[in-house]
Write a protein that holds these residues in place. Structure first.
Motif, PDB file in Angstrom:
ATOM      1  N   ALA A   1       0.612  -1.413  -0.001  1.00 50.95           N
ATOM      2  CA  ALA A   1       0.242   0.002  -0.165  1.00 50.95           C
ATOM      3  C   ALA A   1       0.576   0.965   0.162  1.00 50.95           C
ATOM      4  O   ALA A   1       0.755   2.508  -0.802  1.00 50.95           O
ATOM      5  N   ASP A   2       2.408   1.459   0.701  1.00 48.42           N
ATOM      6  CA  ASP A   2       2.336   2.238   0.777  1.00 48.42           C
ATOM      7  C   ASP A   2       4.176   2.397  -0.642  1.00 48.42           C
ATOM      8  O   ASP A   2       5.426   3.439   0.331  1.00 48.42           O
ATOM      9  N   ARG A   3       3.920   1.936  -1.164  1.00 47.31           N
ATOM     10  CA  ARG A   3       5.326   1.737  -2.137  1.00 47.31           C
ATOM     11  C   ARG A   3       4.618   1.932  -4.048  1.00 47.31           C
ATOM     12  O   ARG A   3       3.568   1.028  -4.370  1.00 47.31           O
ATOM     13  N   ARG A   4       5.819   2.535  -4.466  1.00 44.51           N
ATOM     14  CA  ARG A   4       4.682   2.577  -6.378  1.00 44.51           C
ATOM     15  C   ARG A   4       6.012   1.117  -6.385  1.00 44.51           C
ATOM     16  O   ARG A   4       6.571   1.706  -6.490  1.00 44.51           O
ATOM     17  N   TYR A   5       4.647   0.871  -7.763  1.00 48.00           N
ATOM     18  CA  TYR A   5       5.607  -0.497  -8.778  1.00 48.00           C
ATOM     19  C   TYR A   5       6.344   0.538 -10.138  1.00 48.00           C
ATOM     20  O   TYR A   5       5.389   1.734 -10.966  1.00 48.00           O
ATOM     21  N   GLU A   6       6.683  -0.122 -10.170  1.00 50.14           N
ATOM     22  CA  GLU A   6       7.052  -0.580 -12.031  1.00 50.14           C
ATOM     23  C   GLU A   6       6.489  -1.334 -12.675  1.00 50.14           C
ATOM     24  O   GLU A   6       5.548  -2.091 -12.279  1.00 50.14           O
ATOM     25  N   PRO A   7       6.437  -0.990 -14.499  1.00 45.09           N
ATOM     26  CA  PRO A   7       4.960  -1.127 -15.010  1.00 45.09           C
ATOM     27  C   PRO A   7       5.225  -2.709 -15.044  1.00 45.09           C
ATOM     28  O   PRO A   7       4.393  -3.038 -15.505  1.00 45.09           O
TER      29      PRO A   7
ATOM     30  N   THR B   1       7.347  -4.703 -10.766  1.00 41.06           N
ATOM     31  CA  THR B   1       7.868  -4.398  -9.100  1.00 41.06           C
ATOM     32  C   THR B   1       8.222  -3.879  -8.433  1.00 41.06           C
ATOM     33  O   THR B   1       7.818  -2.636  -9.296  1.00 41.06           O
ATOM     34  N   LEU B   2       8.947  -3.471  -7.488  1.00 39.14           N
ATOM     35  CA  LEU B   2       8.893  -2.219  -6.812  1.00 39.14           C
ATOM     36  C   LEU B   2       9.825  -0.912  -7.403  1.00 39.14           C
ATOM     37  O   LEU B   2      10.703  -1.682  -7.521  1.00 39.14           O
ATOM     38  N   VAL B   3       9.354   0.414  -7.423  1.00 41.46           N
ATOM     39  CA  VAL B   3      10.333   1.221  -7.424  1.00 41.46           C
ATOM     40  C   VAL B   3      11.432   1.769  -7.041  1.00 41.46           C
ATOM     41  O   VAL B   3      11.282   0.891  -5.529  1.00 41.46           O
ATOM     42  N   PRO B   4      12.692   1.183  -7.066  1.00 44.97           N
ATOM     43  CA  PRO B   4      13.902   0.668  -5.820  1.00 44.97           C
ATOM     44  C   PRO B   4      13.740   2.397  -4.284  1.00 44.97           C
ATOM     45  O   PRO B   4      13.279   3.529  -5.599  1.00 44.97           O
ATOM     46  N   ARG B   5      14.103   1.981  -3.102  1.00 40.31           N
ATOM     47  CA  ARG B   5      14.249   2.847  -2.748  1.00 40.31           C
ATOM     48  C   ARG B   5      14.541   4.031  -2.696  1.00 40.31           C
ATOM     49  O   ARG B   5      14.137   5.022  -1.925  1.00 40.31           O
ATOM     50  N   GLY B   6      15.549   4.573  -3.294  1.00 40.29           N
ATOM     51  CA  GLY B   6      16.581   5.084  -3.736  1.00 40.29           C
ATOM     52  C   GLY B   6      15.394   6.289  -4.585  1.00 40.29           C
ATOM     53  O   GLY B   6      16.105   7.502  -4.792  1.00 40.29           O
TER      54      GLY B   6
ATOM     55  N   PRO C   1      13.193   9.168  -5.252  1.00 40.78           N
ATOM     56  CA  PRO C   1      11.990   9.771  -4.999  1.00 40.78           C
ATOM     57  C   PRO C   1      10.246   9.509  -5.219  1.00 40.78           C
ATOM     58  O   PRO C   1      10.063   9.974  -4.208  1.00 40.78           O
ATOM     59  N   THR C   2       9.703   8.881  -6.550  1.00 40.07           N
ATOM     60  CA  THR C   2       8.948   8.200  -6.131  1.00 40.07           C
ATOM     61  C   THR C   2       8.267   6.812  -5.442  1.00 40.07           C
ATOM     62  O   THR C   2       7.213   6.282  -5.665  1.00 40.07           O
TER      63      THR C   2
ATOM     64  N   ALA D   1       0.619   2.223 -12.170  1.00 33.23           N
ATOM     65  CA  ALA D   1       2.541   1.662 -11.821  1.00 33.23           C
ATOM     66  C   ALA D   1       2.786   4.146 -11.843  1.00 33.23           C
ATOM     67  O   ALA D   1       2.164   4.293 -12.281  1.00 33.23           O
ATOM     68  N   ALA D   2       4.276   3.662 -11.730  1.00 31.48           N
ATOM     69  CA  ALA D   2       4.602   5.133 -11.361  1.00 31.48           C
ATOM     70  C   ALA D   2       4.834   5.793 -12.494  1.00 31.48           C
ATOM     71  O   ALA D   2       4.873   7.336 -13.156  1.00 31.48           O
TER      72      ALA D   2
END
Length: 248
Positions: free
Chosen positions: A162-168, A171-176, A178-179, A203-204
């Motif tokens: 719920a609290d992380r953005r996704y790549e298309p 997978t999860l957008v890397p923590r480093g 900004p999104t 997705a992002a």
């Protein structure tokens, strides 16, 4: 519609006492990235008081990097690491009269295993060796983790965030990046409802991807985690979703 709501706790970075009553499962740090024997015992006791199912949250041996730095470890070492951490939390749970329900890898171990069948198999074999009745939790889009669980005869719980953005690609957008985080409670709540009711997430890049999940994660160390948890729980229940632990 039913879904588990889990939180990563026992890491010393959030308000676990406030967060636990809002979720249905707790993934407890087992000492390799955070926590220690005393903190594990306190966290399990707090989860028991809140009526929350307990799981182990094993990591690479990386306290300095909070378990979030990629590591290269042979499968036999990962097997031993994961088995050791599960066993430690099993003993704590047994002493408190609590049943251990699931195992969810942490950080870099989780993300690397999602794409590495050999690493996924090492984790699944460790879980089975500890207790074949445990549920293995992994990234919803991970074929490697799902197949490793199935090959080991384990129940697999697909996890979304719920609290992380996704790549298309799911997978999860890397923590480093900004999104990487979904920081606004309303946005996290909307994402949680979309996953639970429509099996999709934006997705992002703005595209919509399919994502089927058995459990939704909230990170205890995310700024404003308690506010996010309140918003997510309220939104799920308002949407007619039954929020219930994996063991239910």
């Amino acid at each position: 519609m039913r879904i588990d709501l889990n939180a990563d706790v026992g890491e010393g970075k959030g308000d676990d006492e406030a967060l636990l009553p809002l979720v249905t499962s707790a993934s407890v740090a087992c000492g390799f990235h955070a926590g220690d024997p005393e903190f594990m015992a306190r966290t399990v006791a707090a989860a028991a008081r809140a009526g929350v199912a307990v799981g182990a949250h094993p990591s690479f041996p990386d306290r300095e990097g909070f378990g979030r730095r990629p590591m290269r470890r042979p499968p036999e070492a990962v097997f031993a690491d994961v088995l050791y951490q599960i066993g430690a939390l099993q003993a704590v749970c047994r002493a408190r009269g609590v049943r251990l329900v699931h195992v969810k890898p942490h950080g870099a171990l989780y993300n690397q295993a999602a794409a590495d069948p050999e690493l996924a198999r090492a984790i699944a074999c460790a879980v089975r060796a500890a207790d074949p009745g445990l549920v293995l939790v992994g990234l919803a889009s991970s074929r490697a983790m799902r197949e490793a669980a199935e090959a080991s005869g384990l129940r697999y719980a697909a996890e979304a965030f719920a609290d992380r953005r996704y790549e298309p690609d799911g997978t999860l957008v890397p923590r480093g990046a900004p999104t990487a985080l979904v920081a606004a409670p309303a946005d996290a709540a909307a994402q949680a409802v979309g996953i639970a009711t429509r099996r999709e997430v934006v997705a992002a890049d703005g595209s919509t991807i399919r994502l089927s999940a058995d459990t939704l994660c909230l990170h205890g160390d995310t700024p404003g985690a308690t506010d996010i948890a309140h918003a997510v729980r309220r939104a799920l229940e308002a949407a007619g979703v039954t929020v219930t632990a994996l063991e239910a």
